[in-house]
Scaffold this motif. Structure first.
Motif, PDB file in Angstrom:
ATOM      1  N   VAL A  99       0.851  -1.190   0.000  1.00  0.00           N
ATOM      2  CA  VAL A  99       0.000   0.000   0.000  1.00  0.00           C
ATOM      3  C   VAL A  99       0.883   1.235   0.000  1.00  0.00           C
ATOM      4  CG1 VAL A  99      -1.716   1.300   1.317  1.00  0.00           C
ATOM      5  CG2 VAL A  99      -1.858  -1.201   1.170  1.00  0.00           C
ATOM      6  N   GLY A 100       0.543   2.202  -0.823  1.00  0.00           N
ATOM      7  CA  GLY A 100       1.334   3.412  -0.945  1.00  0.00           C
ATOM      8  C   GLY A 100       1.472   4.177   0.355  1.00  0.00           C
ATOM      9  N   GLY A 101       2.639   4.753   0.547  1.00  0.00           N
ATOM     10  CA  GLY A 101       2.858   5.630   1.689  1.00  0.00           C
ATOM     11  C   GLY A 101       2.936   4.922   3.022  1.00  0.00           C
ATOM     12  N   GLY A 102       2.975   3.585   3.003  1.00  0.00           N
ATOM     13  CA  GLY A 102       3.017   2.871   4.269  1.00  0.00           C
ATOM     14  C   GLY A 102       1.731   2.959   5.055  1.00  0.00           C
ATOM     15  N   ARG A 103       0.665   3.336   4.377  1.00  0.00           N
ATOM     16  CA  ARG A 103      -0.633   3.463   5.039  1.00  0.00           C
ATOM     17  C   ARG A 103      -1.229   2.096   5.347  1.00  0.00           C
ATOM     18  NH1 ARG A 103      -3.912   7.320   1.012  1.00  0.00           N
ATOM     19  NH2 ARG A 103      -5.602   6.365   2.207  1.00  0.00           N
ATOM     20  N   VAL A 104      -2.167   2.101   6.287  1.00  0.00           N
ATOM     21  CA  VAL A 104      -2.905   0.864   6.571  1.00  0.00           C
ATOM     22  C   VAL A 104      -3.917   0.625   5.465  1.00  0.00           C
ATOM     23  CG1 VAL A 104      -4.522  -0.234   8.152  1.00  0.00           C
ATOM     24  CG2 VAL A 104      -2.589   1.090   9.047  1.00  0.00           C
ATOM     25  N   ARG A 105      -4.584   1.686   5.037  1.00  0.00           N
ATOM     26  CA  ARG A 105      -5.571   1.587   3.951  1.00  0.00           C
ATOM     27  C   ARG A 105      -5.102   2.439   2.780  1.00  0.00           C
ATOM     28  NH1 ARG A 105      -9.116   1.809   8.362  1.00  0.00           N
ATOM     29  NH2 ARG A 105     -10.708   0.154   8.411  1.00  0.00           N
ATOM     30  N   GLY A 106      -5.289   1.917   1.579  1.00  0.00           N
ATOM     31  CA  GLY A 106      -4.935   2.692   0.407  1.00  0.00           C
ATOM     32  C   GLY A 106      -4.754   1.802  -0.797  1.00  0.00           C
ATOM     33  N   GLY A 107      -4.524   2.425  -1.936  1.00  0.00           N
ATOM     34  CA  GLY A 107      -4.273   1.666  -3.148  1.00  0.00           C
ATOM     35  C   GLY A 107      -2.878   1.058  -3.146  1.00  0.00           C
ATOM     36  N   TYR A 108      -2.722   0.023  -3.964  1.00  0.00           N
ATOM     37  CA  TYR A 108      -1.417  -0.639  -4.097  1.00  0.00           C
ATOM     38  C   TYR A 108      -0.582   0.138  -5.106  1.00  0.00           C
ATOM     39  CZ  TYR A 108      -3.861  -4.707  -2.063  1.00  0.00           C
ATOM     40  OH  TYR A 108      -4.578  -5.555  -1.263  1.00  0.00           O
ATOM     41  N   ASP A 109       0.481   0.783  -4.618  1.00  0.00           N
ATOM     42  CA  ASP A 109       1.268   1.584  -5.555  1.00  0.00           C
ATOM     43  C   ASP A 109       2.349   0.777  -6.269  1.00  0.00           C
ATOM     44  OD1 ASP A 109       3.606   3.380  -3.348  1.00  0.00           O
ATOM     45  OD2 ASP A 109       2.902   1.294  -3.318  1.00  0.00           O
ATOM     46  N   TYR A 110       2.701  -0.384  -5.715  1.00  0.00           N
ATOM     47  CA  TYR A 110       3.658  -1.268  -6.370  1.00  0.00           C
ATOM     48  C   TYR A 110       3.172  -2.707  -6.279  1.00  0.00           C
ATOM     49  CZ  TYR A 110       7.043   2.444  -7.019  1.00  0.00           C
ATOM     50  OH  TYR A 110       7.679   3.591  -7.425  1.00  0.00           O
ATOM     51  N   TRP A 111       3.316  -3.397  -7.407  1.00  0.00           N
ATOM     52  CA  TRP A 111       2.971  -4.802  -7.524  1.00  0.00           C
ATOM     53  C   TRP A 111       4.167  -5.546  -8.112  1.00  0.00           C
ATOM     54  CZ3 TRP A 111      -2.461  -6.658  -7.751  1.00  0.00           C
ATOM     55  CH2 TRP A 111      -3.411  -5.644  -7.593  1.00  0.00           C
ATOM     56  N   GLY A 112       4.273  -6.831  -7.768  1.00  0.00           N
ATOM     57  CA  GLY A 112       5.207  -7.659  -8.502  1.00  0.00           C
ATOM     58  C   GLY A 112       4.555  -8.118  -9.801  1.00  0.00           C
ATOM     59  N   GLN A 113       5.366  -8.768 -10.657  1.00  0.00           N
ATOM     60  CA  GLN A 113       4.831  -9.289 -11.923  1.00  0.00           C
ATOM     61  C   GLN A 113       4.048 -10.572 -11.715  1.00  0.00           C
ATOM     62  OE1 GLN A 113       4.629  -8.242 -15.153  1.00  0.00           O
ATOM     63  NE2 GLN A 113       5.223  -6.272 -14.271  1.00  0.00           N
ATOM     64  N   GLY A 114       4.247 -11.209 -10.584  1.00  0.00           N
ATOM     65  CA  GLY A 114       3.466 -12.394 -10.271  1.00  0.00           C
ATOM     66  C   GLY A 114       4.163 -13.694 -10.639  1.00  0.00           C
ATOM     67  N   THR A 115       3.712 -14.769 -10.003  1.00  0.00           N
ATOM     68  CA  THR A 115       4.204 -16.114 -10.287  1.00  0.00           C
ATOM     69  C   THR A 115       2.986 -17.020 -10.462  1.00  0.00           C
ATOM     70  OG1 THR A 115       5.719 -17.868  -9.544  1.00  0.00           O
ATOM     71  CG2 THR A 115       4.443 -16.761  -7.832  1.00  0.00           C
ATOM     72  N   LEU A 116       3.023 -17.839 -11.504  1.00  0.00           N
ATOM     73  CA  LEU A 116       1.865 -18.667 -11.854  1.00  0.00           C
ATOM     74  C   LEU A 116       1.861 -19.964 -11.071  1.00  0.00           C
ATOM     75  CD1 LEU A 116      -0.622 -19.293 -13.622  1.00  0.00           C
ATOM     76  CD2 LEU A 116       0.965 -20.172 -15.361  1.00  0.00           C
ATOM     77  N   VAL A 117       0.739 -20.223 -10.428  1.00  0.00           N
ATOM     78  CA  VAL A 117       0.513 -21.486  -9.729  1.00  0.00           C
ATOM     79  C   VAL A 117      -0.587 -22.243 -10.473  1.00  0.00           C
ATOM     80  CG1 VAL A 117      -0.306 -22.558  -7.606  1.00  0.00           C
ATOM     81  CG2 VAL A 117       1.214 -20.550  -7.501  1.00  0.00           C
ATOM     82  N   THR A 118      -0.277 -23.447 -10.900  1.00  0.00           N
ATOM     83  CA  THR A 118      -1.247 -24.287 -11.599  1.00  0.00           C
ATOM     84  C   THR A 118      -1.482 -25.545 -10.783  1.00  0.00           C
ATOM     85  OG1 THR A 118      -0.476 -23.481 -13.749  1.00  0.00           O
ATOM     86  CG2 THR A 118      -1.791 -25.497 -13.738  1.00  0.00           C
ATOM     87  N   VAL A 119      -2.724 -25.745 -10.375  1.00  0.00           N
ATOM     88  CA  VAL A 119      -3.078 -26.920  -9.581  1.00  0.00           C
ATOM     89  C   VAL A 119      -3.834 -27.880 -10.488  1.00  0.00           C
ATOM     90  CG1 VAL A 119      -4.195 -27.782  -7.507  1.00  0.00           C
ATOM     91  CG2 VAL A 119      -3.246 -25.454  -7.550  1.00  0.00           C
ATOM     92  N   SER A 120      -3.168 -28.978 -10.810  1.00  0.00           N
ATOM     93  CA  SER A 120      -3.755 -29.927 -11.767  1.00  0.00           C
ATOM     94  C   SER A 120      -3.136 -31.300 -11.571  1.00  0.00           C
ATOM     95  CB  SER A 120      -3.506 -29.443 -13.197  1.00  0.00           C
ATOM     96  OG  SER A 120      -3.927 -30.403 -14.138  1.00  0.00           O
ATOM     97  N   SER A 121      -3.957 -32.310 -11.786  1.00  0.00           N
ATOM     98  CA  SER A 121      -3.459 -33.679 -11.699  1.00  0.00           C
ATOM     99  C   SER A 121      -2.905 -34.144 -13.042  1.00  0.00           C
ATOM    100  CB  SER A 121      -4.572 -34.609 -11.230  1.00  0.00           C
ATOM    101  OG  SER A 121      -5.707 -34.475 -12.051  1.00  0.00           O
TER     102      SER A 121
END
Lengths: 121, 107
Positions: A99-121
């Motif tokens: 969350v931006g500014g170290g606030r408790v509530r607020g928008g996400y100012d930075y995100w990672g690109q993410g990692t894909l999790v696939t759950v499948s047999s």
């Protein structure tokens, strides 16, 4: 500059476990609450979990409560998500965000690109 | 809290105004953010606190509203604005929820 980089995704069978990591840099990690957000393929965004800046508070979405555990290691500037009893509906890209500014509530100012999790047999 | 966005898809000509709506099932005060997401990219924060532009966001993006009704306006649509836009409430700590998204297409 602020960077969030996730690791640990992959293909896993239903019922198995996986541990995700989010390496943070460019800011005072220990001063920020950190969140996990996921996005199933072709779907919208879903908040998953949050951990307070000092680690004293953890909260989870109902869909993962009792199966997922969020934690952090401030000495390594790293956030974790331990995912147990995985289900096919947990298949998604998992991203960490702050969350931006170290606030408790607020928008996400930075995100990672993410990692894909696939759950499948 | 359920967040409902409309329309699902919006087709707008370059230079025209785009108006996106987000409705909350109960009041979220001004605790609302808007994000832009392009294919293969992480979401980008556009607006927080319902109307405060994030750092580096062009002036053509503006947010308004409070309580249960919110609007994101793109005053003069550019080709690079083609994306999916999400609203998110952060009033109901700690369970934050997103809308289902509005896809903006360039006509």
């Amino acid at each position: 500059q602020v960077q969030l980089v996730e690791f640990g995704g992959g293909v896993v069978q239903p019922g198995r476990s996986l541990r995700l990591s989010c390496a943070a840099s460019g800011f005072t990690f220990s001063s920020y609450a950190m969140h996990w957000v996921r996005q199933a393929p072709g779907k919208g965004l879903e908040w998953v979990a949050v951990m307070s800046y000092d680690g004293s508070k953890k909260y989870y979405a109902d869909s993962v409560k009792g199966r997922f555990t969020i934690s952090r290691d401030d000495s390594k500037n790293t956030l974790f998500l331990q995912m147990n009893s995985l289900r096919p509906e947990d298949t998604a890209v998992y991203s960490c965000a702050r969350v931006g500014g170290g606030r408790v509530r607020g928008g996400y100012d930075y995100w990672g690109q993410g990692t894909l999790v696939t759950v499948s047999s | 809290i359920v967040m409902t966005q409309s329309p699902a898809t919006l087709s707008v000509s370059p230079g025209e105004r785009a108006t996106l709506s987000c409705r909350a099932s109960q009041s979220v005060s001004s605790n609302l953010a808007w994000y832009q997401q392009k294919p293969g990219q992480a979401p980008r924060l556009l607006i927080s606190d319902a109307s405060t532009r994030a750092t580096g966001i062009p002036y053509r993006f503006s947010g308004s509203g409070s309580g249960t009704e919110f609007t994101l306006t793109i005053s003069s649509l550019q080709s690079e604005d083609s994306a999916v836009y999400y609203c998110q409430q952060y009033n109901n700590w700690p369970t934050w929820t997103f809308g289902q998204g509005t896809k903006v297409e360039i006509k």
